[in-house]
Enzyme design. Sequence first.
Site, mmCIF file in Angstrom:
data_model
loop_
_atom_site.group_PDB
_atom_site.id
_atom_site.type_symbol
_atom_site.label_atom_id
_atom_site.label_comp_id
_atom_site.label_asym_id
_atom_site.label_seq_id
_atom_site.Cartn_x
_atom_site.Cartn_y
_atom_site.Cartn_z
ATOM 1 C CB CYS A 157 25.700 -39.378 -0.604
ATOM 2 S SG CYS A 157 26.639 -37.870 -0.896
ATOM 3 C CB CYS A 215 29.103 -40.990 -1.651
ATOM 4 S SG CYS A 215 29.428 -40.379 0.013
ATOM 5 C CG HIS A 257 29.603 -35.546 -0.019
ATOM 6 N ND1 HIS A 257 29.825 -36.907 -0.111
ATOM 7 C CD2 HIS A 257 30.844 -34.968 -0.041
ATOM 8 C CE1 HIS A 257 31.131 -37.149 -0.182
ATOM 9 N NE2 HIS A 257 31.775 -35.978 -0.152
ATOM 10 C CG HIS A 302 29.447 -29.098 -2.193
ATOM 11 N ND1 HIS A 302 28.471 -29.752 -1.474
ATOM 12 C CD2 HIS A 302 28.851 -27.996 -2.704
ATOM 13 C CE1 HIS A 302 27.335 -29.079 -1.555
ATOM 14 N NE2 HIS A 302 27.541 -28.008 -2.293
ATOM 15 C CG HIS A 354 29.719 -23.916 -4.683
ATOM 16 N ND1 HIS A 354 28.881 -24.281 -5.715
ATOM 17 C CD2 HIS A 354 29.095 -24.287 -3.536
ATOM 18 C CE1 HIS A 354 27.789 -24.837 -5.208
ATOM 19 N NE2 HIS A 354 27.888 -24.851 -3.893
ATOM 20 C CG ASP A 394 27.640 -26.821 -9.996
ATOM 21 O OD1 ASP A 394 27.760 -26.740 -8.760
ATOM 22 O OD2 ASP A 394 26.531 -26.934 -10.570
HETATM 23 P P1 5GP Z 1 24.854 -26.534 -2.922
HETATM 24 O O1 5GP Z 1 23.559 -25.916 -3.381
HETATM 25 O O2 5GP Z 1 24.589 -27.761 -2.068
HETATM 26 O O3 5GP Z 1 25.810 -25.587 -2.283
HETATM 27 O O4 5GP Z 1 25.584 -27.013 -4.234
HETATM 28 C C1 5GP Z 1 25.291 -28.208 -4.887
HETATM 29 C C2 5GP Z 1 25.792 -28.055 -6.281
HETATM 30 O O5 5GP Z 1 25.919 -29.340 -6.843
HETATM 31 C C3 5GP Z 1 24.872 -27.247 -7.191
HETATM 32 O O6 5GP Z 1 25.588 -26.136 -7.702
HETATM 33 C C4 5GP Z 1 24.471 -28.249 -8.261
HETATM 34 O O7 5GP Z 1 24.388 -27.649 -9.547
HETATM 35 C C5 5GP Z 1 25.561 -29.280 -8.192
HETATM 36 N N1 5GP Z 1 25.143 -30.630 -8.523
HETATM 37 C C6 5GP Z 1 24.058 -31.300 -8.052
HETATM 38 N N2 5GP Z 1 24.014 -32.551 -8.542
HETATM 39 C C7 5GP Z 1 25.102 -32.686 -9.331
HETATM 40 C C8 5GP Z 1 25.614 -33.766 -10.127
HETATM 41 O O8 5GP Z 1 25.052 -34.862 -10.202
HETATM 42 N N3 5GP Z 1 26.756 -33.527 -10.827
HETATM 43 C C9 5GP Z 1 27.409 -32.335 -10.762
HETATM 44 N N4 5GP Z 1 28.526 -32.216 -11.487
HETATM 45 N N5 5GP Z 1 26.969 -31.300 -10.027
HETATM 46 C C10 5GP Z 1 25.827 -31.468 -9.316
HETATM 47 ZN ZN ZN Z 2 28.436 -38.329 0.347
#
Ligand code: 5GP
Ligand code: ZN
Length: 110
Positions: free
Chosen positions: A4, A7, A94, A96, A98, A30
């Site tokens: 992950c 993680c 995982h 999160h 925003h 992000d």
């Molecule tokens: P989700 O689409 O799951 O709600 O949000 C995941 C977020 O994680 C996305 O906005 C994406 O840009 C961000 N993200 C994905 N991988 C990484 C990473 O390795 N580092 C950082 N800082 N953000 C990430």
């Molecule tokens: Zn995780």
Amino acid sequence: MSDCIFCKIANKEIPTDLIYEDENVAAFNDLNPQAPVHFLVIPKKHYASLNEIDSSEVLGNIFSAVPKITKKLGIKEYRTVINTGESAGQTVFHIHVHVMAGRKFNWPAG
Ligand code: 5GP
Ligand code: ZN
């Protein structure tokens, strides 16, 4: 969880500038920001999504960190989002939150 990405960020296996950290929570910008300010707040412990959360403590830890960070950044108005499941836009499994700021946000969210 070993494969992950969040993680790995929380465990510092992937070096990432944390904008906030305490015993239970980490926050970082992000990678693909959708607003001038866009950071993510995660619990250090792995939960794939909101569906796996069964205690108010985890959410309390995450959400109580938000105003601490926004205060530090001098932000009073912001959008908070949790995407749960693929159709809701979740891409990293995982949990999160925003936190986005610095522009006008439409409602309802797209
Ligand atoms: P989700 O689409 O799951 O709600 O949000 C995941 C977020 O994680 C996305 O906005 C994406 O840009 C961000 N993200 C994905 N991988 C990484 C990473 O390795 N580092 C950082 N800082 N953000 C990430
Ligand atoms: Zn995780």
